[in-house]
Design a protein around this motif. Structure first.
Motif, PDB file in Angstrom:
ATOM      1  N   GLY A 129      72.093  18.466  72.455  1.00  0.00           N
ATOM      2  CA  GLY A 129      71.971  19.922  72.435  1.00  0.00           C
ATOM      3  C   GLY A 129      72.959  20.642  73.344  1.00  0.00           C
ATOM      4  O   GLY A 129      73.708  21.520  72.880  1.00  0.00           O
ATOM      5  N   PRO A 130      72.998  20.270  74.646  1.00  0.00           N
ATOM      6  CA  PRO A 130      73.938  20.947  75.548  1.00  0.00           C
ATOM      7  C   PRO A 130      75.394  20.840  75.086  1.00  0.00           C
ATOM      8  O   PRO A 130      76.161  21.798  75.229  1.00  0.00           O
ATOM      9  CB  PRO A 130      73.755  20.215  76.878  1.00  0.00           C
ATOM     10  CG  PRO A 130      72.463  19.501  76.771  1.00  0.00           C
ATOM     11  CD  PRO A 130      72.154  19.301  75.342  1.00  0.00           C
ATOM     12  N   VAL A 131      75.749  19.673  74.536  1.00  0.00           N
ATOM     13  CA  VAL A 131      77.121  19.485  74.057  1.00  0.00           C
ATOM     14  C   VAL A 131      77.412  20.481  72.937  1.00  0.00           C
ATOM     15  O   VAL A 131      78.470  21.127  72.906  1.00  0.00           O
ATOM     16  CB  VAL A 131      77.326  18.043  73.523  1.00  0.00           C
ATOM     17  CG1 VAL A 131      78.761  17.836  73.068  1.00  0.00           C
ATOM     18  CG2 VAL A 131      76.928  17.017  74.561  1.00  0.00           C
ATOM     19  N   LEU A 132      76.424  20.624  72.026  1.00  0.00           N
ATOM     20  CA  LEU A 132      76.616  21.546  70.908  1.00  0.00           C
ATOM     21  C   LEU A 132      76.696  22.985  71.404  1.00  0.00           C
ATOM     22  O   LEU A 132      77.598  23.737  71.035  1.00  0.00           O
ATOM     23  CB  LEU A 132      75.465  21.402  69.903  1.00  0.00           C
ATOM     24  CG  LEU A 132      75.387  20.036  69.210  1.00  0.00           C
ATOM     25  CD1 LEU A 132      74.163  19.967  68.323  1.00  0.00           C
ATOM     26  CD2 LEU A 132      76.648  19.777  68.390  1.00  0.00           C
ATOM     27  N   VAL A 133      75.757  23.363  72.267  1.00  0.00           N
ATOM     28  CA  VAL A 133      75.712  24.747  72.764  1.00  0.00           C
ATOM     29  C   VAL A 133      77.033  25.116  73.428  1.00  0.00           C
ATOM     30  O   VAL A 133      77.665  26.127  73.092  1.00  0.00           O
ATOM     31  CB  VAL A 133      74.545  24.931  73.758  1.00  0.00           C
ATOM     32  CG1 VAL A 133      74.650  26.275  74.476  1.00  0.00           C
ATOM     33  CG2 VAL A 133      73.224  24.832  73.024  1.00  0.00           C
ATOM     34  N   TYR A 134      77.481  24.260  74.357  1.00  0.00           N
ATOM     35  CA  TYR A 134      78.694  24.625  75.094  1.00  0.00           C
ATOM     36  C   TYR A 134      79.948  24.362  74.272  1.00  0.00           C
ATOM     37  O   TYR A 134      80.957  25.044  74.453  1.00  0.00           O
ATOM     38  CB  TYR A 134      78.709  23.932  76.463  1.00  0.00           C
ATOM     39  CG  TYR A 134      77.598  24.475  77.318  1.00  0.00           C
ATOM     40  CD1 TYR A 134      77.632  25.800  77.742  1.00  0.00           C
ATOM     41  CD2 TYR A 134      76.466  23.710  77.610  1.00  0.00           C
ATOM     42  CE1 TYR A 134      76.589  26.342  78.466  1.00  0.00           C
ATOM     43  CE2 TYR A 134      75.419  24.243  78.328  1.00  0.00           C
ATOM     44  CZ  TYR A 134      75.477  25.561  78.763  1.00  0.00           C
ATOM     45  OH  TYR A 134      74.444  26.097  79.458  1.00  0.00           O
ATOM     46  N   GLY A 135      79.863  23.402  73.343  1.00  0.00           N
ATOM     47  CA  GLY A 135      80.994  23.173  72.443  1.00  0.00           C
ATOM     48  C   GLY A 135      81.229  24.386  71.551  1.00  0.00           C
ATOM     49  O   GLY A 135      82.335  24.917  71.453  1.00  0.00           O
ATOM     50  N   PHE A 136      80.139  24.871  70.938  1.00  0.00           N
ATOM     51  CA  PHE A 136      80.248  26.045  70.059  1.00  0.00           C
ATOM     52  C   PHE A 136      80.673  27.274  70.863  1.00  0.00           C
ATOM     53  O   PHE A 136      81.543  28.034  70.461  1.00  0.00           O
ATOM     54  CB  PHE A 136      78.912  26.330  69.351  1.00  0.00           C
ATOM     55  CG  PHE A 136      78.542  25.297  68.316  1.00  0.00           C
ATOM     56  CD1 PHE A 136      79.522  24.529  67.693  1.00  0.00           C
ATOM     57  CD2 PHE A 136      77.216  25.090  67.953  1.00  0.00           C
ATOM     58  CE1 PHE A 136      79.194  23.580  66.740  1.00  0.00           C
ATOM     59  CE2 PHE A 136      76.877  24.133  67.001  1.00  0.00           C
ATOM     60  CZ  PHE A 136      77.865  23.381  66.407  1.00  0.00           C
ATOM     61  N   SER A 137      80.045  27.457  72.039  1.00  0.00           N
ATOM     62  CA  SER A 137      80.368  28.635  72.852  1.00  0.00           C
ATOM     63  C   SER A 137      81.838  28.642  73.233  1.00  0.00           C
ATOM     64  O   SER A 137      82.514  29.673  73.127  1.00  0.00           O
ATOM     65  CB  SER A 137      79.529  28.663  74.129  1.00  0.00           C
ATOM     66  OG  SER A 137      78.184  28.490  73.817  1.00  0.00           O
ATOM     67  N   SER A 138      82.352  27.485  73.679  1.00  0.00           N
ATOM     68  CA  SER A 138      83.747  27.480  74.112  1.00  0.00           C
ATOM     69  C   SER A 138      84.687  27.638  72.919  1.00  0.00           C
ATOM     70  O   SER A 138      85.756  28.236  73.045  1.00  0.00           O
ATOM     71  CB  SER A 138      84.074  26.223  74.923  1.00  0.00           C
ATOM     72  OG  SER A 138      83.664  25.093  74.238  1.00  0.00           O
ATOM     73  N   SER A 139      84.258  27.154  71.727  1.00  0.00           N
ATOM     74  CA  SER A 139      85.124  27.333  70.558  1.00  0.00           C
ATOM     75  C   SER A 139      85.188  28.812  70.154  1.00  0.00           C
ATOM     76  O   SER A 139      86.242  29.311  69.748  1.00  0.00           O
ATOM     77  CB  SER A 139      84.664  26.460  69.390  1.00  0.00           C
ATOM     78  OG  SER A 139      83.471  26.956  68.862  1.00  0.00           O
ATOM     79  N   VAL A 140      84.063  29.525  70.325  1.00  0.00           N
ATOM     80  CA  VAL A 140      84.067  30.964  70.045  1.00  0.00           C
ATOM     81  C   VAL A 140      84.998  31.682  71.032  1.00  0.00           C
ATOM     82  O   VAL A 140      85.844  32.500  70.651  1.00  0.00           O
ATOM     83  CB  VAL A 140      82.628  31.545  70.118  1.00  0.00           C
ATOM     84  CG1 VAL A 140      82.657  33.072  70.100  1.00  0.00           C
ATOM     85  CG2 VAL A 140      81.800  31.021  68.954  1.00  0.00           C
ATOM     86  N   ALA A 141      84.851  31.327  72.326  1.00  0.00           N
ATOM     87  CA  ALA A 141      85.687  31.952  73.352  1.00  0.00           C
ATOM     88  C   ALA A 141      87.164  31.696  73.070  1.00  0.00           C
ATOM     89  O   ALA A 141      88.009  32.600  73.147  1.00  0.00           O
ATOM     90  CB  ALA A 141      85.305  31.416  74.729  1.00  0.00           C
ATOM     91  N   LEU A 142      87.442  30.455  72.707  1.00  0.00           N
ATOM     92  CA  LEU A 142      88.831  30.078  72.421  1.00  0.00           C
ATOM     93  C   LEU A 142      89.354  30.822  71.203  1.00  0.00           C
ATOM     94  O   LEU A 142      90.503  31.281  71.172  1.00  0.00           O
ATOM     95  CB  LEU A 142      88.884  28.567  72.175  1.00  0.00           C
ATOM     96  CG  LEU A 142      90.110  27.846  72.719  1.00  0.00           C
ATOM     97  CD1 LEU A 142      90.061  27.835  74.238  1.00  0.00           C
ATOM     98  CD2 LEU A 142      90.171  26.431  72.183  1.00  0.00           C
ATOM     99  N   GLY A 143      88.467  30.980  70.202  1.00  0.00           N
ATOM    100  CA  GLY A 143      88.839  31.698  68.986  1.00  0.00           C
ATOM    101  C   GLY A 143      89.223  33.146  69.290  1.00  0.00           C
ATOM    102  O   GLY A 143      90.203  33.670  68.747  1.00  0.00           O
TER     103      GLY A 143
END
Lengths: 151, 337
Positions: A129-143
């Motif tokens: 879960g944490p990997v997904l949450v922060y993975g998705f969040s950082s991909s949005v930020a990067l986007g």
């Protein structure tokens, strides 16, 4: 906390410092490097296989490789082998995508006894879960950054 | 001061309750360990024919209690109280065992110190004339503890060298006001000692100061020395916690290193990869029931100070950055009055 107690605690933590064994970093790093490298070799083999036998393009090859590796990680978890690899290899088998599969399948197996909704369903992503949450969040930020700076 | 108090934290049991029977059941890994031959029953499968590990733990807890009652030639109705506990939330293993047993029940949580907590309270109940016969019991299960405190079993993670391996097993002891010994003579109730250790993979360091505090307090209260005991038994300090405890006790002027027996160190051999050693309520309970008390009956040991040690952490407290409070209670057991 009063100062005397804090001092006692610090003194004790200093006292035990050299009495507690440290993990063998060199051995662990070598094991992680070798096993992690082997998993990547398997991935490369799958990737080459997909390209030459199924004539997959670049994107499809990545997807094909990820699917096969996730399947293998899940299978080895189910067979009770992946935890033994992990005990030896540490990060070497946690970081690759097979480790991601392991982190989802192992809680799913573990919590099946609490039922499919509150057990498997609720607990499946307890590690990943944490990997997904922060993975998705950082991909949005990067986007967003990408959008701002590349136009 | 209360009539039976001796010093700060110790009470003397003038009617010397006797341990008349013990019983133990362990899992397969414990059965393969150095003490394997001493246990009453070694399970082939740690699921023990049940649908979940929790059910299995409750089942062998119950069986250990039934076994000790039979071995002590008592009837279930003659047992005044069952004192026991385990590691799981709300003590489900012992609760569910007690549900089947129908014996008046005190559920105790002392983490891995539960067996000596039960013996201490039980012996006081018998000594004070509030019970004729009581059963003290404790259990733990590797798989139930792992999933509650750590990770799913099949997750591929590395354990640090200071980590413990939770013992699968239950031990029970029948204490009565009639019996031929060994006798429980004094009880030293420990206080919580917390030296700020936060690593839940290093419970030995967290528990060592509590163990040392109770040992030293026991000697100071009673005026006894390590020479008065054949063994100083601790529950599950593990390899590193044991050495730290010896040094802490030495600083206070007592040398216990030659007599110090740690159940967690003895239950597994290093080749079984237990890291620091065994842990869990079941660890000290099984070793006491299977090895230590029977060796008092046969005369190998005449006296021991039994001191199970507990690390009172929960996953929630650890995640919130709390340190690990340690506790240890001591009961001294002598072969003759």
């Amino acid at each position: 906390m009063d100062a005397v107690k804090q001092h006692q605690q610090e003194e004790y933590q200093q006292f035990i410092k050299d009495k507690i064994p440290k993990p063998n970093l060199l051995r662990n790093a070598v094991a992680a490097f070798v096993v992690g490298g082997l998993i990547c070799d398997v991935g490369q083999f799958i990737s080459n296989f997909g390209q030459s036998y199924f004539n997959l393009n670049k994107d499809d090859t990545s997807a094909f490789t990820a699917i096969v590796l996730v399947f293998l990680g899940a299978l080895l978890t189910g067979l009770g082998i992946y935890d033994q690899i992990g005990r030896f290899a540490g990060a070497g088998s946690v970081v690759p995508i097979t480790g991601f599969a392991n982190s989802i399948v192992s809680p799913a197996m573990e919590f099946k006894r609490e039922g499919y909704v509150l057990g498997v369903g609720a607990k499946m992503f307890i590690i990943a879960g944490p990997v997904l949450v922060y993975g998705f969040s950082s991909s949005v930020a990067l986007g967003i950054l990408y959008l701002l700076f590349s136009i | 001061m209360a009539a039976n108090s001796v010093g700060k934290q110790t009470v003397k049991l003038n009617n010397t309750p006797s341990v008349i029977a013990t019983a133990s059941i362990v899992g397969p890994k414990e059965g393969q360990g150095p003490l394997g031959q001493y246990f009453d029953k070694v399970l082939d499968d740690d699921l023990y024919g049940e649908k979940s590990w929790e059910k299995a733990e409750a089942k062998f807890f119950q069986e250990a209690v039934e076994k000790v009652i039979v071995k002590g030639h008592r009837d279930k109705q003659e047992i005044n109280y069952l004192l026991g506990g385990d590691l799981l939330n709300q003590l489900i293993s012992s609760d569910f065992a007690a549900r089947q047993l129908g014996i008046p029940f005190f559920g105790l949580y002392g983490a891995c110190s539960t067996m000596s907590e039960a013996m201490a309270l039980g012996a006081m109940l018998v000594d004070g004339g509030y019970a004729d016969s009581i059963v003290c019991a404790a259990s733990s299960h590797f798989s139930t503890a792992e999933r509650q405190y750590r990770f799913p079993l099949e997750l591929g993670v590395q354990r640090p060298p200071t980590a413990h391996w939770t013992v699968t097993g239950a031990g029970a002891a029948l204490v009565s006001n009639q019996g031929e010994g060994p006798y429980i003579t004094t009880v030293t109730v420990g206080k919580i000692v917390d030296m700020g250790i936060k690593d839940s993979n290093d419970m030995g360091s967290a528990m060592a100061p509590a163990a040392a505090d109770t040992i030293v307090t026991h000697f100071m209260d009673t005026g006894l020395t390590p020479d008065d005991y054949d063994l100083i038994v601790t529950g599950d300090l593990g390899r590193y916690g044991k050495d730290i405890t010896d040094e802490l006790v030495k600083k206070a002027g007592y040398d216990i290193s030659a007599k110090h027996f740690d159940c967690g160190v003895e239950i597994f051999s290093p080749s079984q990869d237990p890291h620091a050693g065994g842990s869990g309520c079941g660890c000290s309970a099984c070793v006491l029931s299977a090895y230590l008390i029977p060796h008092m009956w046969d005369g190998t040991y005449n006296s021991m100070l039994f001191l199970a040690t507990g690390a009172l952490l929960s996953p929630t407290s650890s995640q919130q950055g709390e340190s690990i409070p340690g506790i240890a209670h001591a009961v001294s057991i002598h072969r003759t009055k």
